[in-house]
Design a protein around this motif. Structure first.
Motif, short mmCIF file in Angstrom:
data_model
loop_
_atom_site.label_atom_id
_atom_site.label_comp_id
_atom_site.label_asym_id
_atom_site.label_seq_id
_atom_site.Cartn_x
_atom_site.Cartn_y
_atom_site.Cartn_z
N THR A 232 0.87 -1.18 0.00
CA THR A 232 0.00 0.00 0.00
C THR A 232 0.91 1.23 0.00
OG1 THR A 232 -1.69 -1.20 1.24
CG2 THR A 232 -1.84 1.22 1.18
N ILE A 233 0.74 2.10 -0.98
CA ILE A 233 1.64 3.24 -1.18
C ILE A 233 1.09 4.47 -0.44
CG2 ILE A 233 2.82 4.67 -2.91
CD1 ILE A 233 3.51 1.68 -2.94
N SER A 234 2.03 5.28 0.14
CA SER A 234 1.66 6.49 0.88
C SER A 234 1.36 7.64 -0.08
CB SER A 234 2.81 6.90 1.81
OG SER A 234 2.55 8.17 2.38
N ASP A 235 0.32 8.39 0.28
CA ASP A 235 -0.04 9.60 -0.47
C ASP A 235 0.43 10.86 0.26
OD1 ASP A 235 -1.10 10.76 -2.73
OD2 ASP A 235 -3.07 11.05 -1.84
N GLY A 236 1.35 10.64 1.24
CA GLY A 236 1.86 11.76 2.04
C GLY A 236 0.89 12.11 3.17
N PRO A 237 1.22 13.15 3.96
CA PRO A 237 0.34 13.53 5.07
C PRO A 237 -0.93 14.21 4.57
CG PRO A 237 2.18 15.05 4.91
CD PRO A 237 2.46 13.96 3.93
N ARG A 238 -1.96 14.15 5.36
CA ARG A 238 -3.25 14.77 5.03
C ARG A 238 -3.16 16.28 5.28
NH1 ARG A 238 -7.77 15.53 8.40
NH2 ARG A 238 -6.60 14.42 10.01
N MET A 239 -3.72 17.13 4.33
CA MET A 239 -3.73 18.59 4.49
C MET A 239 -4.94 18.99 5.32
SD MET A 239 -1.00 19.40 2.97
CE MET A 239 -1.16 21.20 3.00
N VAL A 240 -4.68 19.83 6.35
CA VAL A 240 -5.71 20.22 7.31
C VAL A 240 -5.83 21.75 7.34
CG1 VAL A 240 -6.48 20.08 9.71
CG2 VAL A 240 -5.17 18.18 8.68
N GLN A 241 -7.09 22.24 7.38
CA GLN A 241 -7.34 23.69 7.50
C GLN A 241 -6.89 24.18 8.87
OE1 GLN A 241 -8.73 25.43 4.92
NE2 GLN A 241 -8.35 27.35 6.00
N VAL A 242 -6.09 25.30 8.87
CA VAL A 242 -5.53 25.82 10.13
C VAL A 242 -6.40 27.00 10.58
CG1 VAL A 242 -3.53 26.81 11.29
CG2 VAL A 242 -3.21 25.14 9.42
N PRO A 243 -7.10 26.88 11.72
CA PRO A 243 -7.90 27.99 12.22
C PRO A 243 -7.02 29.02 12.94
CG PRO A 243 -8.17 26.09 13.62
CD PRO A 243 -7.27 25.69 12.49
N SER A 244 -7.49 30.23 13.05
CA SER A 244 -6.72 31.27 13.75
C SER A 244 -7.20 31.35 15.20
CB SER A 244 -6.91 32.63 13.06
OG SER A 244 -6.25 33.66 13.78
N TYR A 245 -6.23 31.40 16.11
CA TYR A 245 -6.55 31.47 17.53
C TYR A 245 -6.00 32.74 18.16
CZ TYR A 245 -8.08 26.62 17.25
OH TYR A 245 -8.74 25.50 16.91
N VAL A 246 -5.68 33.81 17.37
CA VAL A 246 -5.14 35.08 17.90
C VAL A 246 -6.23 35.71 18.75
CG1 VAL A 246 -4.25 37.36 17.31
CG2 VAL A 246 -3.59 35.36 15.95
N GLY A 247 -5.84 36.14 19.95
CA GLY A 247 -6.76 36.77 20.89
C GLY A 247 -7.47 35.77 21.76
N LYS A 248 -7.22 34.45 21.50
CA LYS A 248 -7.89 33.44 22.31
C LYS A 248 -6.92 32.87 23.32
CE LYS A 248 -11.20 32.20 18.75
NZ LYS A 248 -11.80 31.12 17.97
N GLN A 249 -7.45 32.21 24.27
CA GLN A 249 -6.62 31.63 25.32
C GLN A 249 -5.71 30.55 24.73
OE1 GLN A 249 -6.26 32.42 28.72
NE2 GLN A 249 -7.34 34.24 27.95
N ALA A 250 -4.50 30.53 25.23
CA ALA A 250 -3.48 29.62 24.69
C ALA A 250 -3.83 28.15 24.97
CB ALA A 250 -2.11 29.95 25.30
N ASP A 251 -4.37 27.86 26.13
CA ASP A 251 -4.70 26.46 26.45
C ASP A 251 -5.75 25.90 25.48
OD1 ASP A 251 -2.91 26.53 28.50
OD2 ASP A 251 -4.43 26.90 30.06
N THR A 252 -6.75 26.78 25.20
CA THR A 252 -7.79 26.32 24.27
C THR A 252 -7.22 26.10 22.88
OG1 THR A 252 -9.48 27.49 25.54
CG2 THR A 252 -10.01 26.89 23.25
N ALA A 253 -6.41 27.03 22.43
CA ALA A 253 -5.81 26.93 21.10
C ALA A 253 -4.93 25.70 21.00
CB ALA A 253 -5.00 28.20 20.80
#
Length: 692
Positions: free
Chosen positions: A626-647
């Motif tokens: 079974t051949i690898s298609d590389g890592p899966r691409m994931v949408q990165v949300p913005s957490y600026v202004g939010k608490q660091a633990d939650t982010a």
């Protein structure tokens, strides 16, 4: 006296139920084959025969030959065996009676009935002769008439074994039907059976045997030196074809007889279809038995069945359908009854005059009766005239008669003296066969010559006696035989050698059967891997093919286990091309799954999963990639202004790795900046959070 075999189980199979008969060499029992649940005839040899190893070997060979003979008019041989001191033969059980019983009951048979009986007997002999078997003991006691109507001839396979292994008691038991060549020791063939069948036909037609005597040797002497008379000499009126048939079968010279049963059967059936009804249904009014020289008071009156005074016309052609034994005998009984009744009716009707009282009138039936009486009187007179010499000795020459009587007495005395010498000290004297085993051929021949025995040699294989030495004789040592009887000197050829067959590339089962059929055995069987020979087939044998071995020698076999298994290489993480090359180099097949999978650790285009991952696999087996298609691409949300633990928690749940940089110790715990912030990133990528 109770028979110890009754109610016993022979050889773990045959339950003995009752005794049927005793003969000159065996006792016959009715038994049940417990394996197949059927009735059989169990013939158990007498102990003195079962104790003779040489006889048992011949008995076994003859029984096997007879068992191969399958014919509706021959009693089948089903089995043969030896259990301890008990030697037995298992035959088809034929309930009913024998031809001897019929002759004892009826005395004389009509030509129709006699020829029908002979047809079945000769048909069975013809099949045996065609298979190379000679019966040697054809007689009414061996012709069985089953209750179902079948006519069968019994005891094939025993006569040869017994006549080569017993003393003259066997000769005495069947001497009335013995061919001349058997008496003189010249050997027997199919024509000897024809002679015995001819004697049996003579007895059925006349009610007596052609030669009788006070002692068996007189009968044997008559077979050799006398000619069987025509049946019509005893029963005037029999068809000439029947005389010719009997005298053809019983010719002194075997060359003048039918060559075998098939030749006789064709002529027999021709005669049956060519004779008229009157000839086939002929009944002799009375016959006289012939006398041997020196025999007195040997006259026997043969009486036909009661009431058989007329000829019964048949209503169907002979040969259209062969009647069985029951139909034949019932037909003869019915004929007797009808004729007897008709005779009584004729007597009642002919006893008086006609209705008009004419004393000179004779009824037509009475006229026919008188005509028959006149005809029979003419027959008797013709017979007497035929036996009266045309030229008689003159009454005025008594001296010539005296000379002739003296000459006749001299010849009789000379014949008696010759017979006494012949059977006392001459070639017919009894001698015991000497033991010549383990001696040279020359010494064995000299020893036999000292006893006045003639012998021929026969080379046979033997596992014990060295080649070139005498094994023994047939008849065996210590057996008493006549000097004129031949002896076979058995000379050893050493052990019989059997060629080893080539069983390479045959299955183990086939190889074992082939070795067994070749007289050998299967030895040690080992298994080895082979790249060329399929699993289960023989890849080597010891000894090799064409080697010669003694009977039963084992041959060792090496059987293939197929190709040896190979180690599965680990190719996970390698590029697809490199992984395929490594798998094929190991002797395996690579199969690539069409669907690829995402992998955080394996680069795109490399092997992400292999099955199996390792271990051993049969050469040519398949490894799935079974051949690898590389890592899966994931949408990165913005957490600026939010608490660091939650982010941090939410980003890790999305599959990212989170790196936190704190400013001023991250006192407030708020995300001031994020890299990257938004867009997509590979699963497992690092997201940097700046926290104040």
């Amino acid at each position: 006296m109770n028979d110890p075999l009754l109610e016993t189980l022979v050889d773990g199979r045959y339950q003995v139920r009752s005794r049927i008969a005793r003969g000159g060499m065996s006792t016959v029992y009715l038994a049940t084959d417990t394996r197949l649940d059927r009735d059989v005839a169990l013939k158990v040899l007498y102990p003195h025969l079962a104790a003779d190893r040489g006889f048992l070997d011949r008995f076994e060979r003859e029984a096997k030959s007879a068992a191969r003979l399958s014919h509706p008019h021959v009693v089948g041989v089903l089995d043969q065996g030896i259990e301890g001191s008990l030697a037995y033969l298992v035959m088809e059980y034929v309930p009913g009676r024998t031809l001897r019983d019929v002759l004892n009951e009826r005395t004389v048979l009509t030509p129709r009935l006699a020829l029908a009986m002979m047809d079945a007997v000769v048909d069975g002999l013809a099949a045996a002769h065609e298979a190379g078997l000679v019966h040697r003991d054809v007689k009414p006691e061996n012709v069985l008439l089953a209750g179902s109507g079948a006519i069968k001839i019994a005891d094939f396979g025993l006569a040869r074994a017994v006549t080569t292994s017993t003393n003259t008691g066997t000769l005495v038991g069947t001497v009335a039907y013995l061919a001349p060549e058997l008496v003189t020791g010249a050997g027997a063939d199919a024509r000897s059976d024809i002679y015995s069948a001819g004697i049996m036909l003579y007895e059925m037609l006349t009610g007596v045997q052609p030669f009788t005597g006070e002692v068996p040797i007189q009968v044997a002497f008559a077979h050799v030196h006398s000619t069987v008379p025509a049946p019509s000499a005893l029963c005037p009126g029999l068809a000439q074809d029947l005389d010719e048939l009997v005298q053809w079968c019983t010719a002194q010279d075997p060359e003048e007889r039918p060559v075998d049963g098939s030749a006789l059967l064709g002529e027999l059936r021709h005669i049956r279809t060519s004779l008229t009804d009157e000839q086939l249904d002929f009944h002799a009014p009375g016959t006289t038995a012939p006398q041997l020289p020196g025999q007195t008071d040997a006259t026997t009156v043969v009486r036909p069945p009661s009431g058989a005074t007329e000829v019964l016309r048949r209503t169907e052609a002979v040969g259209r359908t062969e009647p069985n034994a029951t139909e034949i005998l019932q037909r003869a009984d019915n004929a007797t009854t009808v004729l007897s009744t008709a005779g009584h009716q004729e007597q009642d009707q002919d006893a008086g005059y006609d209705d008009e009282g004419d004393e000179d009138y004779v009824s037509p039936r009475a006229g026919r009766r008188q005509a028959r009486r006149d005809f029979k009187a003419r027959q008797k007179q013709s017979s007497r005239d035929a036996q009266r010499p045309e030229v008689s000795l003159r009454s005025g020459r008594p001296r010539r008669r005296g000379v002739l009587l003296a000459l006749l007495l001299t010849l009789l005395v000379a014949a008696a003296a010759f017979a006494g010498w012949f059977f006392g000290a001459g070639p017919g004297a009894l001698v015991a066969v000497p033991d010549v085993s383990n001696t040279s051929v020359e010494a064995a021949g000299a020893r036999l010559g000292e006893e006045g025995l003639r012998y021929t040699t026969d080379e046979v294989y033997d596992e014990v006696v060295a080649a070139g030495l005498a094994i023994g004789t047939e008849p065996g040592a210590a057996e008493e035989i006549r000097r004129f009887q031949p002896v076979t000197l058995l000379v050893s050829r050493g052990p019989e050698l059997f060629a080893v067959p080539n069983v390479i590339q045959r299955t183990q089962e086939d190889a074992g059967e082939q070795l067994t059929d070749a007289g050998l055995g299967v030895g040690t069987v080992t298994e080895e891997f082979s790249e060329d020979i399929p699993a289960g087939q023989v890849l080597a044998q010891v000894p090799a093919a064409d080697a010669e071995l003694r009977r039963g020698t084992p041959v060792d076999l090496t059987v293939s286990k197929g190709p040896a298994p190979v180690e599965v290489p680990a190719v996970a993480g390698l590029s697809q091309d490199e992984a395929v090359k490594r798998i094929e180099a190991a002797g395996l097949e690579a199969a690539v799954e069409p669907e690829r999978v995402n992998s955080r650790d394996i680069a795109k285009g490399s092997v992400a999963v292999q099955s199996p991952e390792g271990g051993l696999l049969e050469r040519g087996g398949t490894v799935t990639l079974t051949i690898s298609d590389g890592p899966r691409m994931v949408q990165v949300p913005s957490y600026v202004g939010k608490q660091a633990d939650t982010a941090r928690k939410e980003l890790e749940d999305l599959g990212f790795e989170v790196q936190v940089n704190e400013i001023l110790g991250g006192f407030f715990g708020t995300v001031r900046a994020q890299d990257p912030s938004g867009g997509t990133a590979p699963e497992g990528a690092v997201i940097t959070l700046t926290v104040v």
